[in-house]
Design a protein around this motif. Structure first.
Motif, PDB file in Angstrom:
ATOM      1  N   GLY A 129      -4.917   3.226   4.948  1.00 59.03           N
ATOM      2  CA  GLY A 129      -4.828   4.206   6.029  1.00 59.03           C
ATOM      3  C   GLY A 129      -3.392   4.464   6.423  1.00 59.03           C
TER       4      GLY A 129
ATOM      5  N   ASP B 105      -8.899  -3.338   3.616  1.00 59.32           N
ATOM      6  CA  ASP B 105      -8.583  -3.971   4.896  1.00 59.32           C
ATOM      7  C   ASP B 105      -8.868  -5.470   4.816  1.00 59.32           C
ATOM      8  OD1 ASP B 105      -8.730  -2.500   8.151  1.00 59.32           O
ATOM      9  OD2 ASP B 105      -7.884  -4.402   7.545  1.00 59.32           O
ATOM     10  N   ASP B 106      -8.831  -6.139   5.948  1.00 61.19           N
ATOM     11  CA  ASP B 106      -8.874  -7.597   5.936  1.00 61.19           C
ATOM     12  C   ASP B 106     -10.154  -8.146   6.542  1.00 61.19           C
ATOM     13  OD1 ASP B 106      -8.320  -6.557   8.325  1.00 61.19           O
ATOM     14  OD2 ASP B 106      -6.637  -7.851   8.805  1.00 61.19           O
TER      15      ASP B 106
ATOM     16  N   THR C 210      -0.587   8.403  13.332  1.00 61.83           N
ATOM     17  CA  THR C 210       0.226   9.430  12.682  1.00 61.83           C
ATOM     18  C   THR C 210      -0.600  10.698  12.487  1.00 61.83           C
ATOM     19  OG1 THR C 210      -0.314   8.339  10.593  1.00 61.83           O
ATOM     20  CG2 THR C 210       1.887   7.938  11.494  1.00 61.83           C
TER      21      THR C 210
ATOM     22  N   LEU D 266       2.255   6.089   5.822  1.00 67.83           N
ATOM     23  CA  LEU D 266       3.604   6.056   6.386  1.00 67.83           C
ATOM     24  C   LEU D 266       4.614   5.712   5.287  1.00 67.83           C
ATOM     25  CD1 LEU D 266       5.293   6.176   9.082  1.00 67.83           C
ATOM     26  CD2 LEU D 266       5.352   3.689   8.897  1.00 67.83           C
TER      27      LEU D 266
ATOM     28  N   GLU E 103      -3.764   1.040  19.736  1.00 68.63           N
ATOM     29  CA  GLU E 103      -3.286   1.782  18.558  1.00 68.63           C
ATOM     30  C   GLU E 103      -1.765   1.686  18.530  1.00 68.63           C
ATOM     31  OE1 GLU E 103      -3.884   2.854  15.449  1.00 68.63           O
ATOM     32  OE2 GLU E 103      -5.392   4.305  16.103  1.00 68.63           O
TER      33      GLU E 103
ATOM     34  N   TYR F 121     -11.636  -0.353  17.964  1.00 68.02           N
ATOM     35  CA  TYR F 121     -10.617  -0.023  18.971  1.00 68.02           C
ATOM     36  C   TYR F 121     -10.303   1.467  18.997  1.00 68.02           C
ATOM     37  CZ  TYR F 121      -6.653   0.565  15.733  1.00 68.02           C
ATOM     38  OH  TYR F 121      -5.803   1.037  14.772  1.00 68.02           O
ATOM     39  N   LYS F 122     -10.578   2.168  17.889  1.00 64.13           N
ATOM     40  CA  LYS F 122     -10.321   3.610  17.843  1.00 64.13           C
ATOM     41  C   LYS F 122     -11.410   4.401  18.584  1.00 64.13           C
ATOM     42  CE  LYS F 122      -7.872   3.291  13.362  1.00 64.13           C
ATOM     43  NZ  LYS F 122      -6.535   3.886  13.568  1.00 64.13           N
TER      44      LYS F 122
ATOM     45  N   HIS G  59       2.912  -3.278  12.405  1.00 69.38           N
ATOM     46  CA  HIS G  59       2.069  -2.087  12.593  1.00 69.38           C
ATOM     47  C   HIS G  59       0.849  -2.328  13.468  1.00 69.38           C
ATOM     48  CE1 HIS G  59       3.968   0.444   9.429  1.00 69.38           C
ATOM     49  NE2 HIS G  59       4.246  -0.735   8.904  1.00 69.38           N
TER      50      HIS G  59
ATOM     51  N   GLU H  70       0.813  -1.215   0.000  1.00 65.87           N
ATOM     52  CA  GLU H  70       0.000   0.000   0.000  1.00 65.87           C
ATOM     53  C   GLU H  70       0.852   1.273   0.000  1.00 65.87           C
ATOM     54  OE1 GLU H  70      -3.087   0.044   2.938  1.00 65.87           O
ATOM     55  OE2 GLU H  70      -3.549  -2.087   2.684  1.00 65.87           O
TER      56      GLU H  70
HETATM   57  C1  F55 Z   1      -4.080  -2.725   5.854  1.00 63.93           C
HETATM   58  C2  F55 Z   1      -4.319  -3.997   5.410  1.00 63.93           C
HETATM   59  C3  F55 Z   1      -4.440  -5.004   6.322  1.00 63.93           C
HETATM   60 CL1  F55 Z   1      -4.745  -6.596   5.763  1.00 63.93          CL
HETATM   61  C4  F55 Z   1      -4.314  -4.778   7.663  1.00 63.93           C
HETATM   62  C5  F55 Z   1      -4.069  -3.527   8.110  1.00 63.93           C
HETATM   63  C6  F55 Z   1      -3.937  -2.497   7.198  1.00 63.93           C
HETATM   64  C7  F55 Z   1      -3.658  -1.121   7.648  1.00 63.93           C
HETATM   65  O1  F55 Z   1      -3.980  -0.197   6.931  1.00 63.93           O
HETATM   66  N1  F55 Z   1      -3.041  -0.944   8.835  1.00 63.93           N
HETATM   67  C8  F55 Z   1      -2.674   0.273   9.341  1.00 63.93           C
HETATM   68  O2  F55 Z   1      -2.896   1.304   8.750  1.00 63.93           O
HETATM   69  N2  F55 Z   1      -2.023   0.269  10.513  1.00 63.93           N
HETATM   70  C9  F55 Z   1      -1.597   1.513  11.132  1.00 63.93           C
HETATM   71  O3  F55 Z   1      -0.247   1.790  10.774  1.00 63.93           O
HETATM   72  C10 F55 Z   1       0.137   3.099  11.175  1.00 63.93           C
HETATM   73  C11 F55 Z   1       1.541   3.340  10.672  1.00 63.93           C
HETATM   74  O4  F55 Z   1       2.467   2.592  11.407  1.00 63.93           O
HETATM   75  C12 F55 Z   1       0.032   3.258  12.695  1.00 63.93           C
HETATM   76  O5  F55 Z   1       0.292   4.580  13.003  1.00 63.93           O
HETATM   77  C13 F55 Z   1      -1.368   2.865  13.186  1.00 63.93           C
HETATM   78  O6  F55 Z   1      -1.404   2.863  14.588  1.00 63.93           O
HETATM   79  C14 F55 Z   1      -1.734   1.489  12.642  1.00 63.93           C
HETATM   80  O7  F55 Z   1      -3.065   1.162  12.995  1.00 63.93           O
END
Ligand code: F55
Length: 816
Positions: free
Chosen positions: A118, A272-273, A659, A123, A655, A556-557, A359, A72
């Motif tokens: 997201g 997402d998943d 960011t 990031l 969390e 959770y948020k 993450h 992503e």
């Molecule tokens: C995307 C695909 C899958 Cl299958 C699972 C999760 C995600 C995803 O988007 N995760 C995500 O955004 N995680 C976030 O990463 C950020 C960068 O490190 C963190 O700041 C945040 O806390 C975390 O939830």
């Protein structure tokens, strides 16, 4: 070679020429897309020269490269960024005039590539920006999804998803590179290599092959000559796939079957998943990405190097979560089966090449794949996983003799009715370094989720706290505040050395500076109000406190905790119309995964509450609630500069980092938050007196979870009861008590994330927020100090931390 000129006249000449020769039209007859496309390529051309010089400098230096593998990327709009990075931003207005197109219309065609969900995807984009800015030789690899993250709209308040056809008008920012295409296999069978007595080398004969076609987008550094790239793969059928005989026989669908199957691999980003469908396709995507990227990495390595010994010295691969972790087994396969390297040497090379960033902390977000699926789709990779696991468990058994439970917990294979491959375990075993994304996150990872690994290999684990690029999230998003900062600090040096913001701290005693700061924020709110009115019809008051919660919708948020606060304010004003309340605009933004029904219902409820607030004549004068549709990077850039209050209210310990919390603090929003993720580090830096803290901490939450009864909190607290009862009563659903009943049931039933337990502390803390807001001088000082003391959260610092701790790469300057 002809390179582009550096003056406004050169720019204007190139613009007219590009319009004529690339679009085949003139200013008089150009359409909107013609004008936008021409402006974009004229700006882009000003990066190409730097890109070519970067490639030449890298070739000459043969440096160690960072290869960032991520499923992503959320890059955001490119036009303004590239204008800024090429120093042509001041020309935008005259140039738009030349083209006879209003600026706003031109920008409307600049669609953001929504190739991520997201925080994780954003990031990746921030790190690429910072690596280029720091002159780090780096390439980002990803998938060129034909459809990015869905577009969110509301129908009667409920979320509906529409496809994101982001390349509809073409993408002027990308360069196709068909010569670098790769072929990737799936399915098929494996067989012994007759000349290999160990049995570790085998041959895979895929049952299906697909082409990967790359294109790249340029990633310029700010204030430097470096232009790196992000290389995105698109799946195409091999040339023979079109079945002419079937087509001639009128079997049109069958004739293109193979083409469709191949091209589906890069068709769509998975939201997402949380959805069950398409698991096989998702695994195919992951392998497609890593197979194409590794072949490209090896191709690049071999341009300047021979043999394999130097590979880990020249190549460092960062795995962005577990999605690209199959790269570990793919490199093993290439080395052992294809390049005939001995297993032990191959394993040593592989482990020294990879690093893994985690993450999450949520157990349900840790990826596992059914063994049966892998056996079918990637049979050779499963064999390699078994061998890796075999040798790994031998090592574990030697370290912990007789501890079978340890073996079971550490194994890459999860035993059970359905055997599964634990991708995070494979990632840790196959990597040199593993990192969490905030101090608390890393601590919890090593104490809970990956505890056995941290005990076995303590030296592998590191913390690298996330950061955000100040170029996009301050300079581009917030030009007013940026001008004020530059004015105060004397130059724009803070944009590449963000700790310099610290010097703004002195300005809190300067009433004139405070007034200008407040005025910049107010103007930003006026701008935001214009956008909100255009997209939702809701009119917001720029004088009101702008209270924002912008992030993916997830339990959770705790968007529902914020909503309970909103309903409490609603109830208070209705009960006491003369109540002296601080006027607020509560702004939500965020998408729910299409299969995540609880969160889609919550979105519906937010919209329903917004409408109830808006249609109540008494309440609506002091409170506004808006859910901004289709929250994305572009919208974030509008909302963040206008925010006064930043909602970071996840349950402590859930969390990983966040960011958005950093982007908001840097733009002078004050945080109300829990001791979760990077909130802790933000509070440590800005000072407890400039941060509104509430709620349980991680240990308290874990304790309470054991004997938690949400009903006890509901029964004890009349305001909480009134808020929950209001939802249950159907007042937000035209009397329909059933519609939002699942929200109420979830709260009073399990309340998985302890929202009811944190409610009183949260609502009282919001009173302290109001109190601070009433003293506007005090508030403005808090706002300035949040910004002044958040310089640590630049992704330049994050990238430097990765360089020092994990990558051990050196910058390669690019001469002008
Ligand atoms: C995307 C695909 C899958 Cl299958 C699972 C999760 C995600 C995803 O988007 N995760 C995500 O955004 N995680 C976030 O990463 C950020 C960068 O490190 C963190 O700041 C945040 O806390 C975390 O939830």
């Amino acid at each position: 070679m002809r390179t582009v000129g550096g003056t406004l006249e050169d720019f204007e000449r190139d613009l007219i020429s590009n319009l004529y020769y690339q679009r085949g039209t003139t200013v008089e007859s150009a359409s909107g897309p013609d004008a936008y496309h021409t402006l974009a390529v004229t700006v882009r051309d000003r990066l190409v020269d730097r890109y070519a010089r970067t490639a030449a400098a890298h070739y000459a230096a043969n440096p160690r490269f960072v290869y960032y593998l991520s499923a992503e990327y959320l890059l955001g709009r490119q036009l303004r960024q590239n204008l800024l990075y090429t120093g042509t931003e001041p020309w935008l207005r005259p140039v738009a005039e030349d083209l006879g197109a209003p600026l706003e219309e031109l920008e409307a065609y600049d669609v953001e590539p929504g190739l991520g969900n997201g925080g994780l995807g954003r990031l990746a984009a921030c790190l690429l920006d910072s690596m280029a800015t720091l002159d780090i030789p780096a390439v980002g690899y990803g998938i060129r999804y034909e459809f990015g993250i869905f577009k969110q709209a509301f129908r009667d308040g409920a979320q509906v998803e529409r496809p994101d056809d982001w390349t509809f008008y073409g993408n002027p920012w990308e360069f196709p590179a068909p010569d670098d295409r790769q072929v990737v296999g799936f399915y098929g069978t494996t067989a012994r290599s007759l000349d290999d007595p160990t049995g570790l080398r085998r041959q895979w004969t895929p049952g299906e092959t697909v082409r990967g076609e790359p294109s790249h987008m340029l990633v310029p550094g700010f204030g430097t000559q470096t232009v790196n790239m992000i290389r995105l793969w698109r799946a195409r059928a091999s040339r023979e796939s079109f079945d002419l005989s079937r087509f001639s026989a009128g079997q049109y669908k069958e004739a293109v079957e193979d083409i469709v199957r191949a091209e589906n691999i890069s068709k769509v980003l998975y939201p997402d998943d949380s959805t069950e469908q398409g698991r096989e396709l998702r695994l195919k995507q992951q392998y497609f990405l890593v197979a194409c990227s590794l072949r490209d990495i090896i191709r690049r390595y071999r341009l300047r190097n021979t043999g394999w010994d130097a590979f880990p010295a020249k190549v460092v691969v960062q795995l962005n979560d577990t999605h690209p972790v199959m790269a570990i087994t793919e490199l093993m396969r290439l080395l052992v089966d294809v390049y005939r390297v001995d297993w032990d040497l191959a394993w040593s090379i592989t482990r020294r090449t990879f690093n893994y960033t985690c993450h999450t902390l949520l157990p349900e977000a840790l990826e596992t794949w059914p063994v049966a699926l892998l056996e079918r789709l990637l049979p050779r990779h499963l064999e390699i996983i078994y061998s890796i696991n075999h040798f790994f468990l031998q090592e574990v058994a030697a370290t912990y003799p007789g501890d079978v439970d340890k073996l079971r917990r550490l194994s890459i294979i999860e035993e059970g009715p359905e055997r599964r491959v634990r991708m995070a375990h494979l990632a840790v075993v196959g990597s040199t370094a593993v990192n969490g994304v905030a101090e608390l996150h890393t601590r919890l990872l090593t104490a809970t989720t990956l505890r056995d690994f941290a005990e076995l290999w303590p030296y592998k684990f590191h913390n690298v706290t996330n950061g955000v690029t100040p170029r996009r999230f301050i300079r581009l998003a917030n030009p007013r505040l940026s001008a004020l900062i530059t004015d105060r600090l004397g130059d724009e040096g803070w944009l590449t050395d963000l700790e310099r913001l610290e010097r703004l701290g002195d300005a809190v005693d300067d009433p004139e500076f405070l007034a200008r700061w407040r005025e910049a924020k107010r103007q930003n709110k006026v701008d935001l109000a214009r956008h909100v009115e255009r997209s939702t019809g809701v009119v917001i008051d720029p004088e009101a406190m702008c209270d924002v919660m912008i992030k993916r919708f997830h339990e959770y948020k705790r968007q529902h905790l914020k909503l309970l606060h909103v309903i409490t304010l609603f109830n208070r004003i209705r009960e006491n119309p003369d109540l002296d309340v601080v006027p607020r605009t509560v702004l939500f933004g965020g998408k729910a995964a299409p299969g995540y029904h609880a969160m889609k219902l919550l979105i519906h409820l937010v919209n329903a509450v917004a409408e109830a607030v808006d249609t109540d004549p008494v309440v609506s004068r002091r409170l506004k609630v808006v859910l901004v549709p289709d929250y994305n990077v572009t919208k974030a850039q509008f909302i963040i500069p206008a925010a006064d209050l930043s909602e970071q209210i996840s349950l402590a310990g859930k969390e990983a980092s966040g960011t958005g919390n950093m982007k908001l603090a840097l733009n002078g929003a004050v945080t109300i938050g829990t001791l979760d993720g990077a909130n802790i580090e933000i509070r440590d830096r800005v000072g407890a007196e400039n941060f509104f803290l509430f709620g349980l901490d991680t240990a308290e939450a874990a304790d309470l979870r054991h004997h938690y009864r949400p009903r006890a909190f509901y029964e004890q607290d009349p305001e909480l009861r009134a808020a929950v009862d209001a939802i249950a009563s159907g007042v937000f659903a035209k009397g329909d008590r059933a519609l939002f009943a699942p929200v109420v049931d979830a709260m009073l039933g399990r309340d998985e994330y302890l929202a009811l337990a944190d409610y009183r502390s949260y609502v009282d803390c919001q009173e302290a927020v109001d109190e601070a807001w009433r003293d506007q001088d005090r508030w403005t000082r808090m706002s300035v100090l949040n910004s002044a003391r958040s310089g640590f959260f630049s992704s330049d610092r994050t990238a430097r931390d990765y360089c020092d701790l994990i990558w051990r790469v050196e910058p390669v300057p690019v001469p002008s």
